[in-house]
Design an enzyme around this catalytic site. Structure first.
Site, short mmCIF file in Angstrom:
data_model
loop_
_atom_site.label_atom_id
_atom_site.label_comp_id
_atom_site.label_asym_id
_atom_site.label_seq_id
_atom_site.Cartn_x
_atom_site.Cartn_y
_atom_site.Cartn_z
N CYS A 176 0.87 -1.18 0.00
CA CYS A 176 0.00 0.00 0.00
C CYS A 176 0.91 1.23 0.00
O CYS A 176 2.07 1.13 -0.37
CB CYS A 176 -0.97 -0.01 1.19
N ARG A 177 0.42 2.34 0.43
CA ARG A 177 1.24 3.57 0.37
C ARG A 177 2.36 3.53 1.41
O ARG A 177 3.51 3.77 1.08
CB ARG A 177 0.35 4.80 0.58
#
Length: 196
Positions: free
Chosen positions: A71-72
């Site tokens: 994810c980020r």
């Protein structure tokens, strides 16, 4: 209730593992728009919100294969690891620091149209609502409660590592790119593993 720490893998180790014959599969759990903007080549996109509905199929297709969740920054991937572990998957790791750490390490990425990531959108909306609450409260004192509610929501989001505003924003058309086909992503993950 005891919780076991989420298994992580740093960007350097992942890059080495991707070059090996037993390379893990990469599952990016960000929104389709975030994935379209920048992702690790070879990764498949199944948004976090869609994982519970596809947990059984992922377990059936991936079995005990190594899968690295991306994810980020790692928060959503850690939640995805818990969802998939509850569905019976093992061999799961979270990319420590997420796509940001991957890029910071100088690792290759595929880029598309630049968009704001979900966390930036949350900061914009939350900040705007607080500003409206504070400034509007000068004319209508009851509006200051809006700022208080947003502040309380942000505190809860930090303590629970969840974000209701982010969940709502992820449902907007801007964040739900038409190119996200969960079924195809799941099939691709399984096929990529079968070809090794």
């Amino acid at each position: 209730m005891s919780t076991t720490p989420t298994p992580t893998m740093d960007a350097f180790t992942l890059r080495q593992r991707l070059a090996s014959p037993d390379a893990p599969r990469l599952l990016d759990v960000r929104t389709p728009a975030e994935y379209a903007a920048v992702h690790i080549p070879g990764s498949a996109n199944v948004p976090l919100d869609d994982l519970p509905a596809h947990g059984a199929e992922l377990r059936r297709r991936l079995r005990d294969d190594d899968v690295v969740l991306v994810c980020r920054t790692g928060g959503r991937a850690a939640r995805a690891e818990r969802v998939l572990a509850e569905a019976g998957l093992s061999g799961l790791h979270v990319l420590d620091g997420g796509i940001l750490a991957w890029q910071e390490a100088g690792s290759p990425v595929a880029r598309g149209r630049r968009r704001w990531d979900l966390e930036r959108q949350v900061r914009l909306v939350a900040g705007s609502l607080v500003l409206v609450g504070v400034l509007g409260g000068l004319a209508v004192p009851a509006l200051t409660w809006l700022a208080a509610a947003i502040g309380a929501g942000l505190v809860f989001a930090a303590l629970s590592n969840t974000c209701a505003m982010g969940l709502l924003l992820s449902k907007l058309p801007f964040n739900r790119a038409a190119s996200c086909d969960v079924e195809s992503a799941v099939r691709r993950l399984a096929r990529d593993g079968a070809s090794r």
